[in-house]
Design an enzyme around this catalytic site. Structure first.
Site, mmCIF file in Angstrom:
data_model
loop_
_atom_site.group_PDB
_atom_site.id
_atom_site.type_symbol
_atom_site.label_atom_id
_atom_site.label_comp_id
_atom_site.label_asym_id
_atom_site.label_seq_id
_atom_site.Cartn_x
_atom_site.Cartn_y
_atom_site.Cartn_z
ATOM 1 N N ASP A 137 0.850 -1.185 0.000
ATOM 2 C CA ASP A 137 0.000 0.000 0.000
ATOM 3 C C ASP A 137 0.887 1.237 0.000
ATOM 4 O O ASP A 137 2.047 1.178 0.427
ATOM 5 C CB ASP A 137 -0.914 0.028 1.228
ATOM 6 C CG ASP A 137 -1.903 1.188 1.173
ATOM 7 O OD1 ASP A 137 -2.739 1.194 0.253
ATOM 8 O OD2 ASP A 137 -1.845 2.079 2.031
ATOM 9 N N SER A 138 0.321 2.344 -0.468
ATOM 10 C CA SER A 138 1.073 3.592 -0.460
ATOM 11 C C SER A 138 1.365 4.054 0.966
ATOM 12 O O SER A 138 2.274 4.846 1.192
ATOM 13 C CB SER A 138 0.298 4.679 -1.202
ATOM 14 O OG SER A 138 -0.968 4.873 -0.610
ATOM 15 N N CYS A 156 -4.191 -1.215 -2.451
ATOM 16 C CA CYS A 156 -4.261 0.233 -2.611
ATOM 17 C C CYS A 156 -5.063 0.499 -3.875
ATOM 18 O O CYS A 156 -4.696 0.016 -4.959
ATOM 19 C CB CYS A 156 -2.845 0.811 -2.742
ATOM 20 S SG CYS A 156 -2.774 2.569 -3.157
ATOM 21 N N GLU A 161 -5.317 9.943 8.305
ATOM 22 C CA GLU A 161 -3.892 9.848 8.640
ATOM 23 C C GLU A 161 -3.486 10.823 9.748
ATOM 24 O O GLU A 161 -2.513 10.585 10.459
ATOM 25 C CB GLU A 161 -3.046 10.061 7.388
ATOM 26 C CG GLU A 161 -3.306 9.011 6.319
ATOM 27 C CD GLU A 161 -2.050 8.431 5.709
ATOM 28 O OE1 GLU A 161 -0.999 9.066 5.806
ATOM 29 O OE2 GLU A 161 -2.136 7.320 5.146
ATOM 30 N N CYS A 216 -11.565 3.178 -1.176
ATOM 31 C CA CYS A 216 -10.255 3.567 -0.653
ATOM 32 C C CYS A 216 -10.076 2.824 0.658
ATOM 33 O O CYS A 216 -11.003 2.794 1.487
ATOM 34 C CB CYS A 216 -10.167 5.067 -0.436
ATOM 35 S SG CYS A 216 -8.639 5.588 0.398
ATOM 36 N N HIS A 268 -8.507 3.544 3.241
ATOM 37 C CA HIS A 268 -8.541 4.383 4.445
ATOM 38 C C HIS A 268 -9.964 4.560 4.975
ATOM 39 O O HIS A 268 -10.165 4.793 6.169
ATOM 40 C CB HIS A 268 -7.990 5.794 4.152
ATOM 41 C CG HIS A 268 -6.509 5.876 4.080
ATOM 42 N ND1 HIS A 268 -5.783 5.342 3.046
ATOM 43 C CD2 HIS A 268 -5.594 6.452 4.912
ATOM 44 C CE1 HIS A 268 -4.496 5.581 3.235
ATOM 45 N NE2 HIS A 268 -4.356 6.252 4.367
#
Length: 274
Positions: free
Chosen positions: A11-12, A74, A159, A193, A195
């Site tokens: 993942d990024s 991702c 984040e 996504c 996240h």
């Protein structure tokens, strides 16, 4: 690559950990390496060429760590880099290494969930710009109408651990309202996504209860399980000792502190230079 090796999860940054923890639940017997390219986040706002370059560098690093199979957990990397890696890079290798993404497993099942055939996609600007979800959904279900909404602030909210702030509530409601304005018939929303599961309580709060919200982790984990059942040649290359290693291109201390929020338990990582 003759010796059995781990499954690579890329993942990024941190988001892929929400998918990774579901994969471990489904397939606990395998060895895994997780790599987060945290030093170069975010991927979602970068060009196709840059995302492809970064992703391929990370995939090569995971191959060097012994992974015969790498999953791009991702959406941005899956949207902007996977096809090029599969069609350009992998055929140049002498052995049968594989790279999979998270878009196809989700899109090939979306038709099971929607009755109205109007589906909403919440994603990063990069994923929306790629149009990958609409293209893939139309391939499997030509009758489904897809409505996309780019949510540029959501990853930063997660984040920076602002998921319980008034700002998070404002931006989550704003983008859900904008998505639903595109079609009153939407009955299924996909969080495209990795996240976004951390924003699920807010997303659920501002979404009508009649609309179901799909998270990718469980869908992708079950798809990977079926993939390995049907590809015994790949499965035989995988080590099964339930060992998990974490790598980050950022500071391990920074990664470890944030990663637990996504993974649901303590994480100890090692720095990897690219």
């Amino acid at each position: 690559m003759n010796k059995p090796g781990p499954i690579g999860i890329f993942d990024s940054g941190y988001g892929g950990l929400t998918v990774f923890k579901e994969i471990i639940k489904e397939l606990p017997q395998y060895n895994y390496i997780y790599l987060g390219d945290n030093a170069r986040i975010p991927y979602g706002t970068r060009s196709f060429e840059t995302v492809y370059q970064y992703t391929w560098q990370c995939v090569q690093a995971m191959f060097e760590l012994g992974c015969p199979l790498v999953v791009l957990a991702c959406n941005t990397a899956s949207a902007k880099a996977l096809k090029s890696i599969q069609t350009i890079n992998l055929p140049e290798l002498s052995d049968n290494r594989r790279v999979l993404g998270v878009i196809r497993p989700t899109t090939e099942r979306i038709g099971e969930f929607t009755k109205s055939r109007h589906v909403g996609i919440l994603a990063t600007p990069g994923t929306v710009l790629s149009n990958s979800y609409e293209i893939e959904i139309k391939r499997f279900f030509p009758d489904i109408k897809v409505f996309q909404e780019a949510c540029p602030i959501w990853v930063s909210l997660v984040e920076s651990n602002e998921i319980n702030s008034s700002g998070a509530a404002y931006f989550v409601k704003k983008h859900i309202d904008q998505l639903l304005e595109k079609s009153p018939k939407i009955d299924t929303i996909l969080l495209a996504c990795t996240h976004y599961p951390l924003l699920y309580p807010l997303i659920r709060k501002f979404t009508p209860p009649s609309i179901q919200i799909l998270q990718q982790g469980e869908i992708v984990s079950k798809s990977l399980s079926k993939y390995l059942e049907h590809h015994q040649d790949i499965d035989q290359k995988l080590k099964k000792e339930s060992e998990i290693l974490f790598y980050t291109t950022e500071s391990p201390e920074v990664f470890n502190e944030k990663a637990g929020l996504f993974f649901g338990q303590e994480v100890n990582s090692t720095h990897l230079s690219l």
